[in-house]
Motif scaffolding. Structure first.
Motif, PDB file in Angstrom:
ATOM      1  N   TYR A 246       0.801  -1.218   0.000  1.00 20.07           N
ATOM      2  CA  TYR A 246       0.000   0.000   0.000  1.00 20.07           C
ATOM      3  C   TYR A 246       0.833   1.268   0.000  1.00 20.07           C
ATOM      4  O   TYR A 246       0.365   2.315  -0.467  1.00 20.07           O
ATOM      5  CB  TYR A 246      -0.996  -0.018   1.166  1.00 20.07           C
ATOM      6  CG  TYR A 246      -2.230  -0.794   0.805  1.00 20.07           C
ATOM      7  CD1 TYR A 246      -3.271  -0.188   0.136  1.00 20.07           C
ATOM      8  CD2 TYR A 246      -2.329  -2.148   1.080  1.00 20.07           C
ATOM      9  CE1 TYR A 246      -4.401  -0.899  -0.237  1.00 20.07           C
ATOM     10  CE2 TYR A 246      -3.442  -2.873   0.708  1.00 20.07           C
ATOM     11  CZ  TYR A 246      -4.477  -2.243   0.056  1.00 20.07           C
ATOM     12  OH  TYR A 246      -5.578  -2.959  -0.320  1.00 20.07           O
ATOM     13  N   ALA A 247       2.041   1.208   0.518  1.00 18.63           N
ATOM     14  CA  ALA A 247       2.916   2.371   0.389  1.00 18.63           C
ATOM     15  C   ALA A 247       3.250   2.612  -1.076  1.00 18.63           C
ATOM     16  O   ALA A 247       3.272   3.754  -1.547  1.00 18.63           O
ATOM     17  CB  ALA A 247       4.194   2.163   1.198  1.00 18.63           C
ATOM     18  N   TYR A 248       3.496   1.520  -1.813  1.00 17.30           N
ATOM     19  CA  TYR A 248       3.795   1.688  -3.237  1.00 17.30           C
ATOM     20  C   TYR A 248       2.553   2.134  -4.012  1.00 17.30           C
ATOM     21  O   TYR A 248       2.621   3.044  -4.840  1.00 17.30           O
ATOM     22  CB  TYR A 248       4.341   0.395  -3.839  1.00 17.30           C
ATOM     23  CG  TYR A 248       4.713   0.562  -5.298  1.00 17.30           C
ATOM     24  CD1 TYR A 248       5.909   1.173  -5.648  1.00 17.30           C
ATOM     25  CD2 TYR A 248       3.845   0.169  -6.314  1.00 17.30           C
ATOM     26  CE1 TYR A 248       6.237   1.378  -6.981  1.00 17.30           C
ATOM     27  CE2 TYR A 248       4.164   0.367  -7.642  1.00 17.30           C
ATOM     28  CZ  TYR A 248       5.362   0.968  -7.968  1.00 17.30           C
ATOM     29  OH  TYR A 248       5.681   1.191  -9.280  1.00 17.30           O
ATOM     30  N   VAL A 249       1.414   1.502  -3.745  1.00 13.95           N
ATOM     31  CA  VAL A 249       0.189   1.869  -4.456  1.00 13.95           C
ATOM     32  C   VAL A 249      -0.170   3.333  -4.200  1.00 13.95           C
ATOM     33  O   VAL A 249      -0.685   4.029  -5.087  1.00 13.95           O
ATOM     34  CB  VAL A 249      -0.968   0.936  -4.052  1.00 13.95           C
ATOM     35  CG1 VAL A 249      -2.307   1.449  -4.564  1.00 13.95           C
ATOM     36  CG2 VAL A 249      -0.713  -0.475  -4.583  1.00 13.95           C
ATOM     37  N   ALA A 250       0.125   3.838  -2.991  1.00 12.50           N
ATOM     38  CA  ALA A 250      -0.161   5.244  -2.682  1.00 12.50           C
ATOM     39  C   ALA A 250       0.608   6.189  -3.592  1.00 12.50           C
ATOM     40  O   ALA A 250       0.117   7.275  -3.930  1.00 12.50           O
ATOM     41  CB  ALA A 250       0.172   5.538  -1.222  1.00 12.50           C
ATOM     42  N   VAL A 368      -1.129   3.157   6.245  1.00 17.08           N
ATOM     43  CA  VAL A 368       0.106   3.138   5.464  1.00 17.08           C
ATOM     44  C   VAL A 368      -0.038   4.021   4.226  1.00 17.08           C
ATOM     45  O   VAL A 368       0.854   4.806   3.888  1.00 17.08           O
ATOM     46  CB  VAL A 368       0.463   1.692   5.055  1.00 17.08           C
ATOM     47  CG1 VAL A 368       1.528   1.679   3.969  1.00 17.08           C
ATOM     48  CG2 VAL A 368       0.951   0.923   6.271  1.00 17.08           C
ATOM     49  N   GLY A 369      -1.186   3.906   3.548  1.00 17.10           N
ATOM     50  CA  GLY A 369      -1.410   4.727   2.372  1.00 17.10           C
ATOM     51  C   GLY A 369      -1.383   6.211   2.685  1.00 17.10           C
ATOM     52  O   GLY A 369      -0.824   7.009   1.928  1.00 17.10           O
ATOM     53  N   GLY A 370      -1.991   6.594   3.814  1.00 19.68           N
ATOM     54  CA  GLY A 370      -1.995   8.005   4.198  1.00 19.68           C
ATOM     55  C   GLY A 370      -0.616   8.531   4.545  1.00 19.68           C
ATOM     56  O   GLY A 370      -0.225   9.610   4.105  1.00 19.68           O
ATOM     57  N   LEU A 371       0.130   7.772   5.347  1.00 13.67           N
ATOM     58  CA  LEU A 371       1.491   8.203   5.710  1.00 13.67           C
ATOM     59  C   LEU A 371       2.390   8.275   4.482  1.00 13.67           C
ATOM     60  O   LEU A 371       3.203   9.197   4.330  1.00 13.67           O
ATOM     61  CB  LEU A 371       2.072   7.241   6.746  1.00 13.67           C
ATOM     62  CG  LEU A 371       1.448   7.310   8.146  1.00 13.67           C
ATOM     63  CD1 LEU A 371       1.984   6.182   9.018  1.00 13.67           C
ATOM     64  CD2 LEU A 371       1.737   8.655   8.797  1.00 13.67           C
ATOM     65  N   ALA A 372       2.247   7.289   3.591  1.00 12.85           N
ATOM     66  CA  ALA A 372       3.054   7.285   2.376  1.00 12.85           C
ATOM     67  C   ALA A 372       2.706   8.477   1.493  1.00 12.85           C
ATOM     68  O   ALA A 372       3.590   9.122   0.919  1.00 12.85           O
ATOM     69  CB  ALA A 372       2.859   5.982   1.618  1.00 12.85           C
ATOM     70  N   ALA A 373       1.399   8.792   1.376  1.00  5.27           N
ATOM     71  CA  ALA A 373       0.992   9.928   0.553  1.00  5.27           C
ATOM     72  C   ALA A 373       1.573  11.228   1.081  1.00  5.27           C
ATOM     73  O   ALA A 373       2.080  12.060   0.305  1.00  5.27           O
ATOM     74  CB  ALA A 373      -0.530  10.007   0.507  1.00  5.27           C
ATOM     75  N   ALA A 374       1.532  11.420   2.411  1.00  8.99           N
ATOM     76  CA  ALA A 374       2.092  12.639   2.998  1.00  8.99           C
ATOM     77  C   ALA A 374       3.605  12.690   2.801  1.00  8.99           C
ATOM     78  O   ALA A 374       4.168  13.743   2.448  1.00  8.99           O
ATOM     79  CB  ALA A 374       1.744  12.706   4.481  1.00  8.99           C
TER      80      ALA A 374
END
Length: 416
Positions: A246-250, A368-374
């Motif tokens: 999900y970090a990558y997908v973000a 994870v997606g939110g932290l990665a996006a930020a």
């Protein structure tokens, strides 16, 4: 959608008058209903993210601020989902699903009319609250309705969400770009259809779903429980795999359009169509992963998914537009096939905590997606959008941990 609701009611009446319904019967009408609602729920999220280029210009935001909006949405959802799942395990609330859609509708409406960055954050948080109710409870419903096809049921449920994420950029390109940010209010009204369908799901949940879930739990009480070390090892590896996925997908769902616009000089509409191709590949990969999980084993599918995406992600930052299109489709097909298997694998590790485990999996993926996006937003402001993809390409390497996923059946046999 109305046909889905009528079909669901018919399915419920059949079960009432047919006491001989087999234990492993798969209630496809119920799964289809929650899949359709998952489509609408995740389409709202995708619409929010797909309007980022417009919102960035109209509110004069930085990449970091866009990342904070994603963080507000996904952190709210991630923190609340395990709590909702835990409470539902102890005190099931069949009609919480239709109630949660009202938060989704209100959140998108606030985001549509937001006059400032602060209101955009509030709209994102309200969307997150709606998702926090929907995902763990609807995942429980998918397991209740699955019969003996758990991976397939989860993949069909996930297919709705992935399809909604794919459709969002198309609607943004065709409608929102033309009519403006305020046109999102019209999409918020679609949640009323979702509310009606989920009310019927709640009726089925109350009268038929809970007895089914109890039957799923009963055999485990008579069997030896898997060792705690085995459960802890399995859950830790699964959470790391979700982090890498999900970090990558973000990086793609939030910034892929900006990458295409900057590197290949595409228009906003053209970039949205390319994003649709990636999100559509996620939907197809999710469905395929569910089928393969039941047929070839969930552990094998997880290994194939997380390891197979590595060469494609490493190549992506260095290829031309044609190869970028091809690689993103391959990445979507490959990386998406793991999540239904991951959710079912976790549910089988902790069969008496289906709601909590589902909330943990979905909540962690949102967080994870939110932290990665930020984080990627700050990185793009400082070093440029292309650097985001050069660094995020290495995230799938964490999938190598899938090699050490435990074998659930062997552990249970050893405990017995």
């Amino acid at each position: 959608m109305a046909q889905v609701a009528r079909s669901l009611s018919l399915n419920s009446s059949v079960e009432v008058h047919d006491p001989a319904t087999p234990r492993d019967h798969t209630a496809f009408a119920v799964i289809l209903a929650i899949s359709c609602c998952h489509l609408m729920n995740d389409m709202m999220q995708s619409l929010m993210q797909a309007t980022y280029p417009m919102v960035k210009d109209s509110h004069q935001l930085s990449f970091a601020q866009l990342g904070w909006i994603s963080l507000a949405y996904q952190t709210t959802a991630s923190l609340l989902q395990p709590v909702v799942g835990y409470v539902a395990d102890r005190r099931p609330a069949p009609f919480s699903l239709p109630a949660g859609t009202l938060f989704t509708a209100a959140g998108l409406a606030v985001f549509a009319m937001a006059p400032s960055f602060g209101w955009l954050m509030i709209g994102g948080m309200m969307l997150g609250m709606g998702s926090s109710v929907f995902h763990p409870e609807s995942s429980r419903v998918a397991r209740m309705a699955a019969g003996n096809r758990h991976s397939l049921a989860q993949s069909l449920f996930q297919l709705g969400g992935n399809a909604g994420q794919a459709i969002g950029p198309l609607f943004a390109a065709l409608i929102v770009v033309k009519w403006g940010q305020s046109s999102l209010v019209a999409f918020a009204l679609l949640t009323l259809v979702s509310t009606a369908i989920l009310w019927n799901v709640g009726v089925w949940y109350k009268h038929h779903g809970l007895p089914r879930l109890q039957r799923l739990r009963t055999p485990h009480k008579s069997q030896a429980a898997a060792p705690r070390g085995h459960v802890a090892k399995g859950m830790t590896i699964l959470l790391v795999l979700i982090f890498s996925k999900y970090a990558y997908v973000a990086s793609l769902t939030n910034y892929y359009t900006f990458y295409l616009i900057e590197r290949f000089q595409l228009s906003v509409v053209e970039a949205q169509v390319h994003l649709f191709l990636f999100l559509g590949a996620l939907a197809v990969g999710t469905l395929a992963g569910g089928y393969w999980g039941d047929r070839f084993g969930r552990r094998n599918v997880i290994r194939f998914s997380v390891l197979g995406a590595i060469p494609f992600t490493l190549l992506l930052p260095f290829v031309d537009l044609a190869w970028t299109e091809a690689l993103t489709v391959l990445i979507g097909l490959t990386i998406a096939s793991a999540f239904p298997a991951i959710v079912v694998f976790a549910q089988e590790l902790m069969p008496s905590r289906v709601g909590m485990v589902s909330g943990m999996m979905f909540g962690f993926s949102f967080g994870v997606g939110g932290l990665a996006a930020a984080s990627f937003g700050h990185l793009a402001d400082v070093y440029g959008i292309e650097m985001v993809y050069r660094l995020s390409a290495f995230l799938p390497l964490l999938g190598l941990l899938a090699i050490w996923l435990p074998d659930a059946r062997r552990a249970e046999a050893a405990a017995a």
